[in-house]
Scaffold this motif. Structure first.
Motif, PDB file in Angstrom:
ATOM      1  N   ASP A 166       7.454  82.973  51.618  1.00 38.62           N
ATOM      2  CA  ASP A 166       6.148  82.536  51.127  1.00 38.62           C
ATOM      3  C   ASP A 166       6.315  81.246  50.324  1.00 38.62           C
ATOM      4  OD1 ASP A 166       3.637  82.206  50.046  1.00 38.62           O
ATOM      5  OD2 ASP A 166       3.334  84.353  49.738  1.00 38.62           O
ATOM      6  N   PRO A 167       6.241  80.081  50.969  1.00 38.05           N
ATOM      7  CA  PRO A 167       6.476  78.806  50.274  1.00 38.05           C
ATOM      8  C   PRO A 167       5.538  78.567  49.096  1.00 38.05           C
ATOM      9  CG  PRO A 167       6.492  78.503  52.654  1.00 38.05           C
ATOM     10  CD  PRO A 167       6.013  79.885  52.404  1.00 38.05           C
ATOM     11  N   ASP A 168       4.278  78.992  49.213  1.00 40.26           N
ATOM     12  CA  ASP A 168       3.338  78.768  48.114  1.00 40.26           C
ATOM     13  C   ASP A 168       3.749  79.541  46.864  1.00 40.26           C
ATOM     14  OD1 ASP A 168       1.691  76.962  49.399  1.00 40.26           O
ATOM     15  OD2 ASP A 168       0.459  78.543  50.301  1.00 40.26           O
ATOM     16  N   ARG A 169       4.190  80.775  47.049  1.00 40.00           N
ATOM     17  CA  ARG A 169       4.673  81.551  45.913  1.00 40.00           C
ATOM     18  C   ARG A 169       5.917  80.896  45.311  1.00 40.00           C
ATOM     19  NH1 ARG A 169       3.318  87.114  45.220  1.00 40.00           N
ATOM     20  NH2 ARG A 169       1.896  87.947  46.770  1.00 40.00           N
ATOM     21  N   ALA A 170       6.805  80.417  46.176  1.00 42.15           N
ATOM     22  CA  ALA A 170       8.040  79.793  45.699  1.00 42.15           C
ATOM     23  C   ALA A 170       7.736  78.549  44.866  1.00 42.15           C
ATOM     24  CB  ALA A 170       8.933  79.438  46.883  1.00 42.15           C
ATOM     25  N   ARG A 171       6.771  77.734  45.312  1.00 40.64           N
ATOM     26  CA  ARG A 171       6.414  76.531  44.557  1.00 40.64           C
ATOM     27  C   ARG A 171       5.789  76.894  43.214  1.00 40.64           C
ATOM     28  NH1 ARG A 171       4.219  75.128  49.798  1.00 40.64           N
ATOM     29  NH2 ARG A 171       5.696  73.805  50.941  1.00 40.64           N
ATOM     30  N   LEU A 172       4.953  77.919  43.210  1.00 35.43           N
ATOM     31  CA  LEU A 172       4.337  78.361  41.970  1.00 35.43           C
ATOM     32  C   LEU A 172       5.398  78.848  40.980  1.00 35.43           C
ATOM     33  CD1 LEU A 172       2.080  79.231  40.069  1.00 35.43           C
ATOM     34  CD2 LEU A 172       1.826  81.328  41.434  1.00 35.43           C
ATOM     35  N   LYS A 173       6.341  79.635  41.477  1.00 31.40           N
ATOM     36  CA  LYS A 173       7.378  80.151  40.598  1.00 31.40           C
ATOM     37  C   LYS A 173       8.205  79.021  40.003  1.00 31.40           C
ATOM     38  CE  LYS A 173      10.765  83.866  40.354  1.00 31.40           C
ATOM     39  NZ  LYS A 173      11.370  85.012  41.071  1.00 31.40           N
ATOM     40  N   HIS A 223       9.181  65.201  20.343  1.00 26.39           N
ATOM     41  CA  HIS A 223       8.369  66.418  20.390  1.00 26.39           C
ATOM     42  C   HIS A 223       7.016  66.137  21.058  1.00 26.39           C
ATOM     43  CE1 HIS A 223       6.390  70.087  19.181  1.00 26.39           C
ATOM     44  NE2 HIS A 223       5.557  69.460  18.370  1.00 26.39           N
ATOM     45  N   ARG A 224       6.398  65.020  20.708  1.00 23.68           N
ATOM     46  CA  ARG A 224       5.103  64.678  21.296  1.00 23.68           C
ATOM     47  C   ARG A 224       5.228  64.380  22.790  1.00 23.68           C
ATOM     48  NH1 ARG A 224       1.888  60.991  16.804  1.00 23.68           N
ATOM     49  NH2 ARG A 224       2.742  62.003  14.937  1.00 23.68           N
ATOM     50  N   GLN A 225       6.292  63.685  23.172  1.00 23.86           N
ATOM     51  CA  GLN A 225       6.479  63.366  24.589  1.00 23.86           C
ATOM     52  C   GLN A 225       6.712  64.621  25.421  1.00 23.86           C
ATOM     53  OE1 GLN A 225       9.703  60.586  24.360  1.00 23.86           O
ATOM     54  NE2 GLN A 225       8.427  58.915  23.601  1.00 23.86           N
ATOM     55  N   ILE A 226       7.531  65.523  24.904  1.00 25.85           N
ATOM     56  CA  ILE A 226       7.763  66.786  25.612  1.00 25.85           C
ATOM     57  C   ILE A 226       6.471  67.593  25.690  1.00 25.85           C
ATOM     58  CG2 ILE A 226       8.959  69.010  25.499  1.00 25.85           C
ATOM     59  CD1 ILE A 226      10.733  66.794  26.444  1.00 25.85           C
ATOM     60  N   GLY A 227       5.652  67.504  24.633  1.00 20.07           N
ATOM     61  CA  GLY A 227       4.368  68.198  24.646  1.00 20.07           C
ATOM     62  C   GLY A 227       3.464  67.710  25.767  1.00 20.07           C
ATOM     63  N   ALA A 228       3.433  66.393  25.975  1.00 22.54           N
ATOM     64  CA  ALA A 228       2.618  65.840  27.059  1.00 22.54           C
ATOM     65  C   ALA A 228       3.150  66.290  28.415  1.00 22.54           C
ATOM     66  CB  ALA A 228       2.603  64.316  26.961  1.00 22.54           C
ATOM     67  N   LEU A 229       4.481  66.251  28.585  1.00 21.23           N
ATOM     68  CA  LEU A 229       5.075  66.706  29.846  1.00 21.23           C
ATOM     69  C   LEU A 229       4.797  68.185  30.076  1.00 21.23           C
ATOM     70  CD1 LEU A 229       8.573  64.931  29.791  1.00 21.23           C
ATOM     71  CD2 LEU A 229       6.639  64.436  31.316  1.00 21.23           C
ATOM     72  N   ALA A 230       4.856  68.964  29.005  1.00 12.40           N
ATOM     73  CA  ALA A 230       4.602  70.400  29.128  1.00 12.40           C
ATOM     74  C   ALA A 230       3.174  70.660  29.595  1.00 12.40           C
ATOM     75  CB  ALA A 230       4.855  71.101  27.793  1.00 12.40           C
ATOM     76  N   PHE A 231       2.227  69.895  29.062  1.00 17.21           N
ATOM     77  CA  PHE A 231       0.834  70.090  29.479  1.00 17.21           C
ATOM     78  C   PHE A 231       0.676  69.807  30.974  1.00 17.21           C
ATOM     79  CE2 PHE A 231      -3.437  68.514  30.363  1.00 17.21           C
ATOM     80  CZ  PHE A 231      -4.195  69.588  29.923  1.00 17.21           C
ATOM     81  N   PHE A 232       1.265  68.707  31.446  1.00 13.71           N
ATOM     82  CA  PHE A 232       1.173  68.397  32.872  1.00 13.71           C
ATOM     83  C   PHE A 232       1.916  69.435  33.714  1.00 13.71           C
ATOM     84  CE2 PHE A 232       0.407  64.007  31.222  1.00 13.71           C
ATOM     85  CZ  PHE A 232      -0.866  63.869  31.740  1.00 13.71           C
ATOM     86  N   GLY A 233       2.999  69.995  33.157  1.00 13.89           N
ATOM     87  CA  GLY A 233       3.706  71.058  33.865  1.00 13.89           C
ATOM     88  C   GLY A 233       2.847  72.299  34.016  1.00 13.89           C
ATOM     89  N   VAL A 234       2.141  72.663  32.954  1.00 13.67           N
ATOM     90  CA  VAL A 234       1.235  73.815  33.022  1.00 13.67           C
ATOM     91  C   VAL A 234       0.097  73.546  33.997  1.00 13.67           C
ATOM     92  CG1 VAL A 234      -0.355  75.275  31.708  1.00 13.67           C
ATOM     93  CG2 VAL A 234       1.801  74.552  30.675  1.00 13.67           C
ATOM     94  N   ALA A 235      -0.420  72.320  33.989  1.00 12.68           N
ATOM     95  CA  ALA A 235      -1.492  71.955  34.925  1.00 12.68           C
ATOM     96  C   ALA A 235      -1.007  72.074  36.367  1.00 12.68           C
ATOM     97  CB  ALA A 235      -1.984  70.543  34.628  1.00 12.68           C
ATOM     98  N   ALA A 236       0.242  71.663  36.625  1.00 12.56           N
ATOM     99  CA  ALA A 236       0.803  71.784  37.972  1.00 12.56           C
ATOM    100  C   ALA A 236       0.932  73.247  38.378  1.00 12.56           C
ATOM    101  CB  ALA A 236       2.163  71.101  38.028  1.00 12.56           C
ATOM    102  N   ALA A 237       1.368  74.097  37.444  1.00  8.45           N
ATOM    103  CA  ALA A 237       1.476  75.519  37.742  1.00  8.45           C
ATOM    104  C   ALA A 237       0.105  76.107  38.050  1.00  8.45           C
ATOM    105  CB  ALA A 237       2.128  76.248  36.564  1.00  8.45           C
ATOM    106  N   PHE A 238      -0.909  75.674  37.318  1.00  8.14           N
ATOM    107  CA  PHE A 238      -2.274  76.135  37.574  1.00  8.14           C
ATOM    108  C   PHE A 238      -2.720  75.736  38.982  1.00  8.14           C
ATOM    109  CE2 PHE A 238      -6.809  75.016  37.631  1.00  8.14           C
ATOM    110  CZ  PHE A 238      -7.376  76.253  37.334  1.00  8.14           C
ATOM    111  N   TRP A 239      -2.398  74.516  39.372  1.00  6.30           N
ATOM    112  CA  TRP A 239      -2.795  74.025  40.694  1.00  6.30           C
ATOM    113  C   TRP A 239      -2.122  74.844  41.794  1.00  6.30           C
ATOM    114  CZ3 TRP A 239      -0.408  71.369  44.859  1.00  6.30           C
ATOM    115  CH2 TRP A 239      -1.314  70.798  45.763  1.00  6.30           C
ATOM    116  N   PHE A 240      -0.825  75.137  41.618  1.00  7.24           N
ATOM    117  CA  PHE A 240      -0.114  75.942  42.619  1.00  7.24           C
ATOM    118  C   PHE A 240      -0.633  77.383  42.635  1.00  7.24           C
ATOM    119  CE2 PHE A 240       3.327  72.674  42.238  1.00  7.24           C
ATOM    120  CZ  PHE A 240       3.312  72.280  43.564  1.00  7.24           C
TER     121      PHE A 240
END
Length: 315
Positions: A166-173, A223-240
């Motif tokens: 299941d590629p979609d599940r794998a990408r989400l994980k 810390h602020r830069q990692i925070g911005a990356l983390a937000f985009f990472g969460v957004a990507a997980a939401f999209w998947f």
């Protein structure tokens, strides 16, 4: 299993609350309100009513309000420690054959004992930012162990599913795991920033509260830069997660991803408030509590991405 599930739920919520209480102690500047461990002061188990009851060395450090704030934190920690121990004992009685539950709760019990010792080291090291950070990370690890056991108890029919099928599940994980690593990194850096702010305050007591963060240096910027990356990472997980909603149990993953994205947005808002409103204590507490809840939601999301419902109830 219902009794164990309920107790694990209560203990998980209490543990998150304890992290918030610990953050309140730091925000109040009461981390050394009790200057010794396990006693509050060298000659007292309880905070004294007056500095005159203490030896001169301790009397110079005494603040009644801060002493009781820190002592209350210790009492709450002991109570919740017994909840964690009770959860581990009940797991031994009812779920010791479940390899997805009992080892997690047993590890939480062991880490709780280590955390108690470590709390003493934080006092002995006089709030060294490195020890404070390890203390927070250990608390977060205990929370994650409890929360994952809770998820497994709440999903007794879930079984692993091969990612290659299941590629979609794998990408989400993968996306959820990447976001989880970024958020945990942000929590660690945030703890270092908070500890460094305290050092700045001790070295420059006349410096305005709102100006202390500017003196922290590169750690805060990182810390602020990692925070911005983390937000985009969460957004990507939401999209998947949205891409897998048509698959089995898709609604569970979508709800969890939505919660993670909302928590990430709130976390960013609290962070901006801390940066530009002068480090108000209430935002400090909300910032760390929201970060811990976000870590749990991402851990659940990456776990749900690799599961499917079994045809029979395994409980």
């Amino acid at each position: 299993m219902n009794g164990l599930r309920r107790l694990t739920l209560i203990t998980t919520i209490l543990t998150l609350g304890l992290i918030a209480v610990g953050a309140s102690v730091r925000a109040a500047g009461a981390g050394l309100g009790c200057a010794h461990w396990p006693k509050c002061f060298e000659t007292h188990w309880l905070p004294p009513s007056d500095a005159s009851d203490l030896p001169p060395a301790d009397a110079a450090k005494f603040n009644l309000a801060k002493a009781w704030i820190e002592y209350a934190n210790r009492l709450v920690g002991v109570v919740i420690g017994f909840f964690i121990l009770a959860t581990g004992i009940l797991a031994w009685k009812r779920a010791r054959r479940r390899r997805d539950v009992f080892p997690l709760l047993a590890a939480a019990v062991l880490l709780t004992g280590f955390q108690g010792w470590q709390g003493g080291q934080v006092v002995f090291k006089e709030l060294d930012p490195r020890w404070v950070t390890v203390h927070l990370v250990t608390a977060l690890a205990i929370l994650l162990l409890l929360a994952r056991a809770l998820l497994n108890l709440s999903e007794p029919r879930s079984l692993p599913i091969p990612e290659k099928l299941d590629p979609d599940r794998a990408r989400l994980k993968l996306a959820a795991r990447a976001a989880l690593v970024l958020v945990v990194s942000q929590v660690v850096l945030g703890a270092l920033v908070r500890g460094t702010v305290d050092l700045v305050a001790n070295e420059n007591p006349d410096l305005a509260r709102g100006d202390r963060l500017a003196e922290v240096g590169f750690i805060d910027h990182f810390h602020r830069q990692i925070g911005a990356l983390a937000f985009f990472g969460v957004a990507a997980a939401f999209w998947f997660a949205r891409r897998t909603r048509h698959l089995e149990d898709g609604s569970d993953r979508t709800r969890t991803a939505t919660a993670a994205l909302l928590l990430a947005a709130v976390q960013i808002a609290f962070g901006l408030g801390l940066a530009y409103v002068g480090l108000p204590p209430v935002l400090q507490v909300l910032h760390i509590a929201t970060a811990c809840a976000l870590v749990v939601s991402l851990d659940w999301l990456q776990a749900l991405a690799g599961r499917r419902r079994a045809s029979v109830d395994a409980d």
